[in-house]
Design an enzyme around this catalytic site. Structure first.
Site, PDB file in Angstrom:
ATOM      1  N   HIS A 123      -7.643  -5.305  -1.626  1.00 36.75           N
ATOM      2  CA  HIS A 123      -6.437  -4.588  -1.221  1.00 36.75           C
ATOM      3  C   HIS A 123      -5.740  -5.285  -0.057  1.00 36.75           C
ATOM      4  O   HIS A 123      -4.525  -5.152   0.107  1.00 36.75           O
ATOM      5  CB  HIS A 123      -6.765  -3.130  -0.862  1.00 36.75           C
ATOM      6  CG  HIS A 123      -5.549  -2.312  -0.562  1.00 36.75           C
ATOM      7  ND1 HIS A 123      -4.482  -2.235  -1.441  1.00 36.75           N
ATOM      8  CD2 HIS A 123      -5.206  -1.549   0.505  1.00 36.75           C
ATOM      9  CE1 HIS A 123      -3.550  -1.461  -0.923  1.00 36.75           C
ATOM     10  NE2 HIS A 123      -3.952  -1.037   0.253  1.00 36.75           N
ATOM     11  N   SER A 155       0.835  -1.201   0.000  1.00 35.75           N
ATOM     12  CA  SER A 155       0.000   0.000   0.000  1.00 35.75           C
ATOM     13  C   SER A 155       0.875   1.258   0.000  1.00 35.75           C
ATOM     14  O   SER A 155       1.792   1.353  -0.816  1.00 35.75           O
ATOM     15  CB  SER A 155      -0.952  -0.047   1.193  1.00 35.75           C
ATOM     16  OG  SER A 155      -1.991   0.876   1.030  1.00 35.75           O
ATOM     17  N   ASP A 210      -8.237  -4.306  -7.000  1.00 42.16           N
ATOM     18  CA  ASP A 210      -7.725  -3.425  -5.935  1.00 42.16           C
ATOM     19  C   ASP A 210      -7.801  -1.948  -6.352  1.00 42.16           C
ATOM     20  O   ASP A 210      -7.244  -1.549  -7.370  1.00 42.16           O
ATOM     21  CB  ASP A 210      -6.274  -3.847  -5.635  1.00 42.16           C
ATOM     22  CG  ASP A 210      -5.680  -3.052  -4.482  1.00 42.16           C
ATOM     23  OD1 ASP A 210      -6.369  -2.152  -3.966  1.00 42.16           O
ATOM     24  OD2 ASP A 210      -4.539  -3.356  -4.104  1.00 42.16           O
TER      25      ASP A 210
END
Lengths: 654, 573
Positions: free
Chosen positions: A371, A187, A244
């Site tokens: 995600h 991330s 995602d």
């Protein structure tokens, strides 16, 4: 005409098993030309080439082999990256991974993340900033493109950890023991890993690799171009789940939707709230904006000639960010698709996450759930190793897993064709090289002959008296034609990214610039063009850009500051000084310039970057310099010696 | 087919361009203001004036001008309102193909009624800095287009405002095309396949309807998606198809707000595998998909995909790199001719005569260079002619200087070829149109010569080209006249007229000399001019007719040998 096998495949008809003979027959009958370049994405949706057969046989390849890293590193790196992301108290976590088969060790360093909006987007709409070329000297365009643009918040967060990172004992140890270092990030930890990897690549103290998982985009087109130019692109691998939202988020301007998404993840990761209510309605906004970027790029790939494109573009602000490095798409059913062509990556990023038959709300939810699914998804995929590389052959079945629409297939084909076009352009330039050599040889002869009159070729050319002078002018124009074409191609990204790093072209450019730019200067001052346009060298002045660019290639190659290799401008300095002295007299500023010129002359003669024919006794320079008042000269004796030395060698030769 | 497969694949980007427009907020902004104005106008029923929305803190660089005529009958044009009215005020749109401009009567009436207000508004808007969106729905869009053209004509290089005109469901406004103009890129027309208005004047039985021509980019859309086109012929065809297929006629009001919302959603949905025929190349596949997306069955309406491909292919050639190469080529050919001229001068003859006699080996190649140069400049002139007057003029001035040098250098060679073949009367019978236009444009742009300029010309005349590129044609005619004059078989009438022509020629030459407009190369020993003089001087008709002083001056100039010092800088001193 070719049967459209691909079309059928995409209509959910399973790809026929490996009966290569049948496919070969199609290939032979239709004489599909073999693509000449091996390293480009191919998503040929309306033809089947022999390459596909090869590709299917090569399916045994693993992700690790395709990205040049041991497979055993990937899953632990993903797990560590997620752990680090959720450990905000430590800037990074380090783990040593033992590779079973050769007992070597790989050191993985994973960065922490943040879900605070301020750590994602600074100044709206895109929070962009110019990269710091002090730390990242290579991240710039060598022609008119300027410096790379990156996300300012990510750059700031990188700068915050840099000090700790530079002093990390694990890195020192890894360097000493020659262990492979991998920077990893999940991330918002991804951008830090990318910038850290680049930082050490620039410093050349380490040769790190970079793995990211669900990372947002960091840099613009120039950023990616510079990575590929430097040959670093292959060191970066980004894993992206099919839906995602985070890898797509930077293609959309900052908005309330962004904050909703980040807040959702923040409360999820903070574990304060195990099941926070997911936001809704963001998908249309984020993907709509991302789609605008993809369509804009597709217009270029497809060679759009509608002049409205530029006008419309000037009315809308698109995200500057573009993917770079190698992308590995996780299709969600265990398959992995490896893509290196940056244009293809962008198109897949948008098109594979398009809404299909299924409910929009379901996809929206998936875009959040996926995600956090990297470690589990990768565990499964790495065991299956159902990997297909798009680079080098179309991989229809796997592309089908990505669920691409026919329009998406056309975009991929256009992305491939764009790379093919760049390769064809390179071939074209290679064919020109011979012609360049021929013309340069003519000019070398011209230069040699011009010495006999003790005038030098600069002055002979300026006088334009005899046939030889004229022929030299034709050679000059022939060469200008070729180099201008190269210059325009580079400006439009129509040549391979590493063109400006190619030692062959750098060397040829250097020779060309030193030999021919004096002729352009002579032509300029012969026609007194300075009266119309100002001096030959001023900022973006009349100096042909081809010379400016070629000079930058060399300076970049030698890691020297821009403007330090201006020996080909010697004559322009001499001419302009002569003109300015007539206008202004011997002001201090003029005297300083004379001193600089003298020092440059000596340095350049010594390192042979400037030919000593400028010292010929009848040359404009020698005559002008000799007539200068003594108090204006700072290097009188050394230069006198040089001139005398030149005259002596001449006598000796005769 | 075999040959096509070896060609570089092409793509059609009509769908992608439309997708980019739809997913950006550009047309939302315009449409929102139209709706805002329409709602507000219910309270102000008589206002047809455009509404100007000034920049806001959120959009500091954006001005929006909305034309939304009051919601009575004038909002929707009537089918019989398709009259085209000649409108000389818009003659700046004229091009070679479209020598006069006619505009739709209904749109014109509205525009004219607002003219005083619009002229003030125009001046005010041009002075602004930043984006300027001019928009309108239906007939309001027509007036928006007219106003944008009116504005573009007044803009110059210094203007900082960047306009774009966005119309929704507007009918065609006139008979001018503008396809090749840069101005067409400022227009974006959004048209739904359910909207009967845009193609209104194309299907009615009115005799003038065939004259309507679209210009700018059309964003055509259906429930399935959208595509952008800028090919005028194709747009015309598609609009005709759309209007012929819309049932119900005028009563149906198309809600562009709803259409836009649907398209935005469509943009992030996977397209369907439409009933695509088996196309081998991506170009045809793309085109057919795009047409199907906007609801057009290409097989039914006889759309020529091959022609579209051929056009796209020729456009794909014109890259910046290609232009750079071509420009350098032209420079090279000019340098070669300059050198040829210098060499010829050294040989004592002048390049006109050297080329005409074809004495050197290299003369053969000169013909080749001429061919390249002529092809290049004929194309440049043709391009300039296709643009509207004002835009064409600014396009021209950027290269008029180079074009003039070319004309002065190369036209004498064309004249040489012509007279070598024994023909007569070049200027009337054979002079190429592009030379005429280059000369005409130069004269229009040229300022009267000042004293200082004449002095500087005097200094430099030996390196200048003869200004009148037809000088040698005049001379060739004079040589022929001289033959008639000296030929014993000539009738007295012929002799007399030849004599008169020769006097005129003498006067002409003297005028050129006085203006330093002719190169001293004509006085070289072996030049045609000197040969002519050698023959003529024995036959100068005695001043039976009253002679002009300029002619006497000419005879004196030649006889006393003053020409020997013409062009030398000493003479100036």
């Amino acid at each position: 005409m070719v049967e459209l096998k691909k079309l059928e495949v995409c209509k959910q008809v399973p790809f026929p098993p490996k009966s290569t003979a049948g496919l070969n027959l199609i290939y032979n009958n239709n004489k599909v030309p073999m693509p000449s370049n091996k390293s480009h994405c191919i998503a040929r949706c309306f033809k089947i080439t022999q390459k596909e057969n090869l590709q299917r046989e090569k399916m045994g390849e693993t992700v690790g082999k395709l990205i040049g890293l041991n497979d055993e590193v990937i899953h632990p790196a993903a797990t560590l990256a997620m752990e680090a992301h959720n450990s905000p108290s430590k800037p990074f976590l380090v783990k040593k991974i033992k590779i079973r088969h050769d007992h070597s060790s790989v050191v993985v360093l994973a960065f922490s993340g943040s879900m605070l909006p301020d750590d994602w987007f600074g100044q709206p709409p895109f929070g962009k900033t110019k990269i710091d070329t002090g730390k990242f000297p290579s991240l710039t365009s060598l022609n008119d493109g300027g410096d790379a643009v990156v996300n300012g918040s990510f750059l700031r967060r990188f700068n915050d950890v840099l000090d700790k990172l530079s002093h990390a004992k694990e890195l020192k140890e890894a360097t000493e023991k020659k262990r492979q270092v991998v920077f990893a990030g999940y991330s918002s930890g991804g951008p830090i890993a990318i910038l850290a990897t680049l930082y050490f690549l620039e410093k050349q103290t380490l040769s790190p690799r970079c793995l990211t998982f669900g990372s947002p985009l960091v840099g613009d087109r120039i950023f990616g171009h510079a990575l590929r130019r430097e040959g670093w692109s292959d060191y970066f691998t980004h894993f992206v789940m099919k839906y995602d939202i985070i890898p797509r988020i930077m293609l959309s301007p900052s908005s309330t939707e962004h904050e909703q998404i980040l807040n959702y993840f923040k409360s999820k990761f903070d574990r304060k709230n195990i099941n926070p209510a997911p936001p809704s309605g963001f998908y249309l906004t984020v993907m709509g904006n991302a789609s605008s970027v993809a369509s804009y790029e597709a217009c270029h790939l497809m060679g759009c000639r509608n002049p409205s494109l530029d006008i419309i573009k000037s009315f809308i602000e698109l995200s500057p960010y573009r993917p770079s490095g190698t992308y590995v798409f996780c299709t969600g059913n265990g398959n992995l698709v490896v893509v290196k062509n940056p244009n293809a990556v962008l198109q897949i990023l948008i098109h594979c996450a398009e809404l299909g038959e299924s409910d929009a709300a379901e996809v929206e939810k998936r875009s959040l759930d996926e995600h956090s699914a990297y470690p589990s998804e990768l565990k499964e995929s790495l065991e299956m190793q159902a990997v297909v590389s798009l680079d080098g052959g179309p991989a229809t079945a796997t592309l089908n897993d990505l669920g691409l629409s026919p329009q998406a297939m056309l975009c991929l084909q256009a992305a491939e064709e764009f790379e093919n076009r760049r390769s064809r352009n390179l071939e074209k330039i290679r064919k020109y090289m011979q012609k360049i050599e021929v013309e340069l040889e003519k000019l070398r002869k011209y230069k040699e002959n011009a010495q006999i009159s003790r005038l030098g070729y600069y002055d002979s050319f300026k006088l334009q008296k005899v046939d030889d002078d004229f022929n030299a002018n034709v050679s000059r124009l022939e060469l200008a034609e070729i180099w201008d074409e190269i210059k325009e191609m580079l400006k439009e990204f129509e040549l391979p990214d590493d063109f400006e790093k190619n030692p062959e072209f750098i060397e040829l450019g250097k020779i060309y610039r030193r030999l021919v730019e004096p002729l352009d200067i002579a032509n300029f001052y012969r026609h007194s063009k300075d009266k119309e346009t100002g001096a030959y060298v001023i900022g973006g002045g009349p100096r042909p850009k081809r010379y400016r660019f070629i000079q930058r290639w060399l300076e970049h190659h030698e890691k020297k500051p821009f403007g330090s290799r201006s020996e080909s401008l010697f004559w322009a300095d001499v001419e302009q000084l002569g003109i300015d002295i007539k206008k202004k007299g011997y002001l201090q500023e003029i005297k300083d310039r004379i001193h600089q010129l003298e020092r440059n002359l000596i340095a350049w003669i010594v390192d042979r970057s400037l030919d000593d024919d400028v010292l010929l006794e009848h040359s404009t320079f020698v005559q002008w310099w000799t007539d200068l008042p003594l108090e204006c000269k700072s290097e009188s004796d050394p230069i006198k010696n040089l001139i005398r030395g030149k005259a002596d060698t001449f006598i000796a030769k005769e | 087919m075999e040959r096509r497969m070896n060609q570089v694949p092409l793509f059609s980007s009509a769908g992608e361009l439309a997708n980019m427009v739809i997913t950006s907020n550009l047309i939302d902004v315009a449409l929102a203001k139209i709706f805002e104005l329409q709602r507000g106008q219910a309270a102000l029923p008589c206002s047809v004036q455009p509404m100007v929305y000034d920049p806001t803190p959120n959009e500091p660089n954006r001005t929006i001008v909305v034309f939304a005529p009051s919601p009575d009958s004038t909002q929707y044009p009537l089918p019989q309102g398709g009259d085209l009215v000649p409108y000389p005020d818009f003659d700046f749109l004229c091009t070679k193909e479209c020598p006069s401009v006619s505009i739709n009567g209904a749109a014109l009436e509205l525009f004219e009624s607002l003219k005083n207000h619009l002229s003030v508004l125009k001046t005010e808007l041009i002075a602004r800095d930043g984006q300027l969106i001019i928009t309108g729905h239906s007939l309001g869009g027509s007036v928006a287009s007219l106003f944008t053209l009116y504005l573009l004509d007044s803009m110059n290089k210094k203007s900082k405002c960047r306009p774009i005109c966005i119309t929704f469901g507007s009918p065609l406004i006139g008979d001018f095309g503008l396809q090749h103009s840069q101005w067409n890129s400022f227009f974006l027309h959004v048209v739904s396949n359910k909207d009967p208005v845009p193609g209104l004047f194309l299907t009615s039985s009115h005799s003038q309807t065939t004259a309507y021509k679209p210009f700018g980019t059309y964003l055509l859309c259906s429930e399935l998606g959208c595509a952008c086109y800028d090919d005028s012929d194709l747009i015309l065809k598609l609009l005709t198809v759309i209007s012929s297929e819309v049932a119900g006629g005028l009563l149906q009001v198309v809600d562009y707000g709803e259409i836009l919302r649907n398209l935005k959603k469509r943009a992030i949905c996977k397209g369907r595998w439409l009933a695509v025929e088996r196309f081998a190349d991506p170009f045809s596949a793309g085109i057919v998909m795009e047409l199907e997306t906007i609801g057009i069955d290409w097989t039914k309406h006889n759309i020529d995909i091959r022609r579209m491909e051929a056009e796209a292919r020729s456009l794909a050639m014109k890259t910046k790199a290609f232009d750079a190469k071509k420009l350098n080529d032209i420079k090279k050919y000019m340098a070669l001719l300059e050198w040829y001229k210098k060499r010829s001068k050294d040989a004592g003859k002048g390049y006109y005569d050297c080329f005409k006699n074809g004495e050197f080996k290299r003369d053969i190649r000169i013909g080749e260079f001429m061919g390249h140069l002529n092809a290049y400049w004929e194309d440049m002139v043709a391009q300039a002619e296709r643009k509207p007057q004002k835009e064409g003029a600014s396009f021209r001035t950027s290269w008029l200087f180079a074009g003039t040098t070319y004309r002065r250098m190369v036209e004498p060679l064309d004249i040489a070829v012509f007279y070598k073949d024994g023909k007569r009367d070049y200027i009337k019978k054979a002079r190429s149109q592009h030379y005429k236009l280059l000369e005409q444009w130069y004269e229009e742009a040229a300022k009267p010569t000042t004293r200082e300029e004449l002095d500087s010309k005097k200094q430099k005349v030996s390196v200048l080209l003869t200004e009148d590129s037809c000088f040698w044609a005049h001379l060739e005619e004079a040589i022929l006249s001289c033959k008639s004059l000296t030929n014993a078989n000539s009738t007295p009438e012929l002799r007399e007229s030849s004599g008169n022509d020769l006097v005129k020629f003498g006067e002409y030459v003297m005028e050129q000399i006085e203006n330093y407009a002719v190169s001293p190369e004509i006085f070289l020993k072996d030049s045609s001019f000197m040969k002519w003089w050698g023959e003529y001087k024995a036959y100068i008709t005695s001043p039976s007719n009253p002679c002009s002083s300029r002619f006497i001056e000419f005879i004196d100039f030649m006889k006393t040998g003053r020409y020997g010092v013409y062009g030398r800088s000493e003479v100036a001193a």
